[in-house]
Design a protein around this motif. Structure first.
Motif, short mmCIF file in Angstrom:
data_model
loop_
_atom_site.label_atom_id
_atom_site.label_comp_id
_atom_site.label_asym_id
_atom_site.label_seq_id
_atom_site.Cartn_x
_atom_site.Cartn_y
_atom_site.Cartn_z
N LEU A 1 0.81 -1.22 0.00
CA LEU A 1 0.00 0.00 0.00
C LEU A 1 0.84 1.27 0.00
O LEU A 1 0.31 2.37 -0.13
CB LEU A 1 -0.94 0.03 1.22
CG LEU A 1 -2.14 -0.90 1.18
CD1 LEU A 1 -2.83 -0.91 2.54
CD2 LEU A 1 -3.12 -0.46 0.09
N ALA A 2 2.15 1.16 0.14
CA ALA A 2 3.03 2.34 0.26
C ALA A 2 2.83 3.37 -0.85
O ALA A 2 2.84 4.57 -0.57
CB ALA A 2 4.49 1.91 0.35
N PRO A 3 2.62 3.00 -2.11
CA PRO A 3 2.43 4.02 -3.15
C PRO A 3 1.11 4.77 -3.06
O PRO A 3 0.93 5.77 -3.74
CB PRO A 3 2.49 3.22 -4.46
CG PRO A 3 3.11 1.92 -4.13
CD PRO A 3 2.79 1.66 -2.70
N HIS A 4 0.20 4.30 -2.21
CA HIS A 4 -1.11 4.94 -2.06
C HIS A 4 -0.94 6.35 -1.51
O HIS A 4 -0.32 6.55 -0.47
CB HIS A 4 -1.98 4.08 -1.12
CG HIS A 4 -3.30 4.64 -0.81
ND1 HIS A 4 -3.70 4.93 0.47
CD2 HIS A 4 -4.34 4.97 -1.61
CE1 HIS A 4 -4.93 5.41 0.46
NE2 HIS A 4 -5.33 5.44 -0.80
N ASP A 5 -1.47 7.35 -2.21
CA ASP A 5 -1.34 8.74 -1.78
C ASP A 5 -2.51 9.23 -0.94
O ASP A 5 -2.45 10.32 -0.37
CB ASP A 5 -1.20 9.66 -3.01
CG ASP A 5 0.14 9.50 -3.69
OD1 ASP A 5 1.13 9.20 -3.00
OD2 ASP A 5 0.19 9.65 -4.93
N GLY A 6 -3.58 8.47 -0.91
CA GLY A 6 -4.74 8.87 -0.13
C GLY A 6 -4.60 8.49 1.32
O GLY A 6 -3.65 7.81 1.72
N PRO A 7 -5.57 8.89 2.14
CA PRO A 7 -5.53 8.51 3.55
C PRO A 7 -5.66 7.00 3.74
O PRO A 7 -6.40 6.34 3.02
CB PRO A 7 -6.74 9.23 4.15
CG PRO A 7 -7.08 10.31 3.18
CD PRO A 7 -6.67 9.80 1.84
N LEU A 8 -4.96 6.50 4.72
CA LEU A 8 -5.06 5.11 5.14
C LEU A 8 -5.44 5.13 6.61
O LEU A 8 -4.71 5.70 7.43
CB LEU A 8 -3.73 4.38 4.93
CG LEU A 8 -3.67 2.93 5.41
CD1 LEU A 8 -4.66 2.06 4.65
CD2 LEU A 8 -2.24 2.38 5.26
N VAL A 9 -6.57 4.53 6.93
CA VAL A 9 -7.04 4.50 8.31
C VAL A 9 -7.02 3.05 8.79
O VAL A 9 -7.70 2.19 8.22
CB VAL A 9 -8.46 5.08 8.46
CG1 VAL A 9 -8.93 5.00 9.91
CG2 VAL A 9 -8.51 6.51 7.95
#
Length: 173
Positions: A124-132
């Motif tokens: 998920l590291a490339p994900h630029d959105g919020p991670l909750v």
């Protein structure tokens, strides 16, 4: 039924807390929502056909069960959703599915997963959105390092224990 699903699609929020299976025809009938939320927390499996219908339905919030069974193909389709993706179960998706979800531009929310494998977090590291990660209360060194590499904001509201080592890993973040 299709007529009932079309009626639900006219509401801001469509909650189906006990629906475990859905046909593509019913999902198609739930289209034409402009914002709102479609909540299917007990859904056991999201098929490629269902994912296409959910993404095209117009809901801003998609709450979907079945995270543990997400295939990379389905995750890639869900990543195109223009809104928040919530996976309310207690199990995480696979690293392969996570790598496809990383292309999602909005929030990915796992409110009840107590431990997310470091491989999933790295994917998920490339994900630029919020991670909750709503129920993660501790982090291993590997998990902290993976979170430190996440491209967007990360929320860990249940985190209540950090070792000096994990603090050092997260501090630059």
């Amino acid at each position: 039924s299709v007529p009932l699903a079309k009626r639900f699609a006219k509401q801001d929020h469509a909650f189906f807390p006990s629906v475990r299976h859905m046909t593509p025809e019913i999902a198609r009938a739930l289209r034409s929502n402009d914002g709102g939320e479609l909540s299917l927390p007990a859904l056991e499996t999201v098929t490629p056909e269902l994912a296409k219908e959910f993404v095209g339905a117009g809901y801003y919030w998609l709450v979907l069960g079945g995270a543990a069974t997400l295939t990379p193909e389905v995750a890639g389709t869900l990543a195109k959703h223009h809104g928040q993706l919530v996976f309310p179960g207690h199990d995480s998706f696979s690293a392969e599915a996570a790598s496809k979800l990383a292309a999602h531009e909005h929030g990915i929310i796992l409110p009840h997963v107590a431990s997310v494998p470091a491989g999933v977090l790295r994917a998920l590291a490339p994900h630029d959105g919020p991670l909750v990660l709503g129920s993660v209360s501790t982090l291993t060194r590997d998990e902290a390092a993976a979170i430190a590499g996440h491209g967007g904001p990360v929320s860990l509201p249940a985190l209540d224990r950090l070792t000096p080592e994990t603090v050092a890993i997260l501090a630059p973040r």
